[in-house]
Design an enzyme around this catalytic site. Structure first.
Site, PDB file in Angstrom:
ATOM      1  N   GLY A 125       9.011  -5.223   1.082  1.00  0.00           N
ATOM      2  CA  GLY A 125       8.239  -5.074  -0.156  1.00  0.00           C
ATOM      3  C   GLY A 125       8.188  -6.323  -1.010  1.00  0.00           C
ATOM      4  O   GLY A 125       7.660  -7.359  -0.595  1.00  0.00           O
ATOM      5  N   LYS A 184       2.090  -3.468   9.130  1.00  0.00           N
ATOM      6  CA  LYS A 184       3.126  -3.981  10.048  1.00  0.00           C
ATOM      7  C   LYS A 184       2.702  -3.950  11.511  1.00  0.00           C
ATOM      8  O   LYS A 184       3.102  -4.832  12.282  1.00  0.00           O
ATOM      9  CB  LYS A 184       4.388  -3.119   9.901  1.00  0.00           C
ATOM     10  CG  LYS A 184       5.017  -3.237   8.536  1.00  0.00           C
ATOM     11  CD  LYS A 184       5.846  -2.011   8.205  1.00  0.00           C
ATOM     12  CE  LYS A 184       5.859  -1.751   6.727  1.00  0.00           C
ATOM     13  NZ  LYS A 184       6.027  -0.354   6.376  1.00  0.00           N
ATOM     14  N   PHE A 193      -7.247   1.900   0.279  1.00  0.00           N
ATOM     15  CA  PHE A 193      -7.133   2.048  -1.175  1.00  0.00           C
ATOM     16  C   PHE A 193      -6.152   3.166  -1.513  1.00  0.00           C
ATOM     17  O   PHE A 193      -6.393   4.019  -2.346  1.00  0.00           O
ATOM     18  CB  PHE A 193      -8.519   2.282  -1.799  1.00  0.00           C
ATOM     19  CG  PHE A 193      -8.658   1.672  -3.162  1.00  0.00           C
ATOM     20  CD1 PHE A 193      -8.351   0.333  -3.384  1.00  0.00           C
ATOM     21  CD2 PHE A 193      -9.083   2.441  -4.239  1.00  0.00           C
ATOM     22  CE1 PHE A 193      -8.459  -0.230  -4.647  1.00  0.00           C
ATOM     23  CE2 PHE A 193      -9.202   1.889  -5.511  1.00  0.00           C
ATOM     24  CZ  PHE A 193      -8.889   0.545  -5.711  1.00  0.00           C
ATOM     25  N   GLU A 195       5.963   6.179   4.477  1.00  0.00           N
ATOM     26  CA  GLU A 195       4.760   5.865   5.245  1.00  0.00           C
ATOM     27  C   GLU A 195       3.874   7.113   5.303  1.00  0.00           C
ATOM     28  O   GLU A 195       4.363   8.237   5.100  1.00  0.00           O
ATOM     29  CB  GLU A 195       5.143   5.471   6.674  1.00  0.00           C
ATOM     30  CG  GLU A 195       5.960   4.206   6.767  1.00  0.00           C
ATOM     31  CD  GLU A 195       5.226   2.995   6.210  1.00  0.00           C
ATOM     32  OE1 GLU A 195       4.171   2.628   6.730  1.00  0.00           O
ATOM     33  OE2 GLU A 195       5.719   2.416   5.229  1.00  0.00           O
ATOM     34  N   LYS A 215      10.030  -3.930  11.196  1.00  0.00           N
ATOM     35  CA  LYS A 215      10.268  -5.094  10.325  1.00  0.00           C
ATOM     36  C   LYS A 215      11.149  -6.132  11.036  1.00  0.00           C
ATOM     37  O   LYS A 215      10.924  -7.332  10.921  1.00  0.00           O
ATOM     38  CB  LYS A 215      10.892  -4.634   9.009  1.00  0.00           C
ATOM     39  CG  LYS A 215       9.885  -3.860   8.148  1.00  0.00           C
ATOM     40  CD  LYS A 215      10.552  -3.120   7.011  1.00  0.00           C
ATOM     41  CE  LYS A 215       9.531  -2.360   6.173  1.00  0.00           C
ATOM     42  NZ  LYS A 215      10.114  -1.352   5.303  1.00  0.00           N
TER      43      LYS A 215
HETATM   44  N1  HSE Z   1       7.881   3.175   3.874  1.00  0.00           N
HETATM   45  C1  HSE Z   1       8.353   1.848   3.694  1.00  0.00           C
HETATM   46  C2  HSE Z   1       9.765   1.909   3.119  1.00  0.00           C
HETATM   47  C3  HSE Z   1       7.431   1.114   2.780  1.00  0.00           C
HETATM   48  O1  HSE Z   1      10.158   2.984   2.656  1.00  0.00           O
HETATM   49  O2  HSE Z   1      10.481   0.917   3.145  1.00  0.00           O
HETATM   50  C4  HSE Z   1       7.675  -0.355   2.701  1.00  0.00           C
HETATM   51  O3  HSE Z   1       7.569  -0.980   3.949  1.00  0.00           O
END
Ligand code: HSE
Length: 328
Positions: free
Chosen positions: A140, A111, A8, A196, A211
């Site tokens: 995102g 991820k 949350f 993060e 990613k």
């Molecule tokens: N910390 C990641 C970014 C969040 O800045 O892209 C999204 O994955």
């Protein structure tokens, strides 16, 4: 459709806000963070849970754990949005396996488990005839997974490259435009909730690399690990390097690339012309997909942020809900 939310923080609260503010057809029956949790099988008031979390740091009672919620709450889909652990995927991996094994759909922005254990998780989902969706793990709000799985189906993807980390892009933009130092810009990105939980994932290029691994393994059928990605981050970039580039109408962006023909993955800062399509500002992400039939397709959108990432989660949940409606 009833959902239980694990985690949350910024994303979890974004989902709760969307459920409170618009007609999504979703009912939140349980919420847990690392210290507390709450369940109401008739539906929680999302705004009250957000208020409790913001005022007390807890979203419910201590002792109501994620495991307890997974086993005891009444829900159709688990929304797993706890912080990423890129080394083991835990504890999220265990939560996802448990929910899938008990026949629940799972939607995640996490991820680690997708990069490390996608084959195993999608196998359990198929066996249990439920959905395992992960759009929010990459870029995102940009629907990159849907685009690659459905929109460009039938195309051969030769290469895919672009800006995959909003925090680094924000830092590079602020250093170039406002002459902030690397440290000042990183502090801002953390305060705005883009980074993060451990920002080293962002600035060392690890988040972008994860990613790439997710796309490589889940879309292109590769078997890559994080160690297979050649990674250089932005931590040692100086304001002077950026100023030098800017003086020549160039700039620096952290670019991730999958070469699907060679089977290689790479993340590194690159000097590119300021008017290049991939030179996007702030937390925007931008990805160019080179295909054989469609040619080049570039997607640009918000790669980080509470509501933006929640948008991808809501999109996955809507997809599941629509499949569910059609099959019932
Ligand atoms: N910390 C990641 C970014 C969040 O800045 O892209 C999204 O994955």
């Amino acid at each position: 459709m009833k959902i239980a939310i694990l985690g949350f923080g910024s994303v979890g609260r974004g989902i709760a806000r969307i459920v409170a503010e618009r007609e999504t057809g979703l009912v939140i029956t349980a919420v847990a963070d690392s210290k507390s949790g709450c369940i109401d099988n008739n539906g929680l008031n999302p705004l009250e849970v957000i208020r409790a979390k913001e005022e007390t740091g807890l979203c419910g009672k201590k002792g109501v754990t994620p495991e307890y919620i997974i086993k005891n709450a009444d829900y159709d889909a688990l929304v797993e949005v706890t912080p990423t652990n890129a080394e083991t995927g835990e504890p999220s991996l265990g939560f996802i396996k448990l929910a899938l094994s008990t026949g629940k759909h799972v939607v995640t922005s996490n991820k680690g488990p997708v990069a490390l254990n996608y084959d195993e998780l999608s196998h359990i989902a198929r066996e249990k005839e439920v959905q395992f969706k992960y759009e929010a793990t990459v870029c995102g709000a940009i629907p990159i997974i849907q685009t690659l799985q459905y929109g460009l189906a039938g195309n051969k993807v030769k290469k895919l490259y672009g800006v995959f980390n909003g925090t680094c892009n924000y830092i590079l933009t602020r250093m170039a435009d406002e002459r902030l130092t690397y440290k000042q810009a990183l502090l801002e990105a953390r305060e705005l909730g883009y980074a993060e939980a451990d920002p080293k994932y962002d600035v060392e290029g690890i988040d972008a690399a994860i990613k790439l691994v997710i796309l490589a393994n889940t879309i292109f059928g590769m078997k890559k690990r994080l160690e297979d990605v050649e990674i250089t981050g932005i931590c040692s970039l100086t304001s002077e390097a950026i100023e030098l580039a800017e003086a020549d109408e160039l700039t620096i962006r952290l670019i991730g690339e999958i070469d699907n023909e060679r089977g290689t993955l790479r993340v590194s800062p690159r000097v590119i012309p300021k008017d290049h399509t991939l030179v996007v500002q702030d937390t925007l992400n931008a990805v160019t997909i080179e295909t054989d039939l469609a040619g080049e397709v570039t997607l640009i959108g918000r790669g980080a942020g509470s509501i933006e990432t929640a948008s991808a989660i809501i999109s996955d949940l809507s997809f599941i809900s629509n499949c569910h409606d059609r099959s019932s």
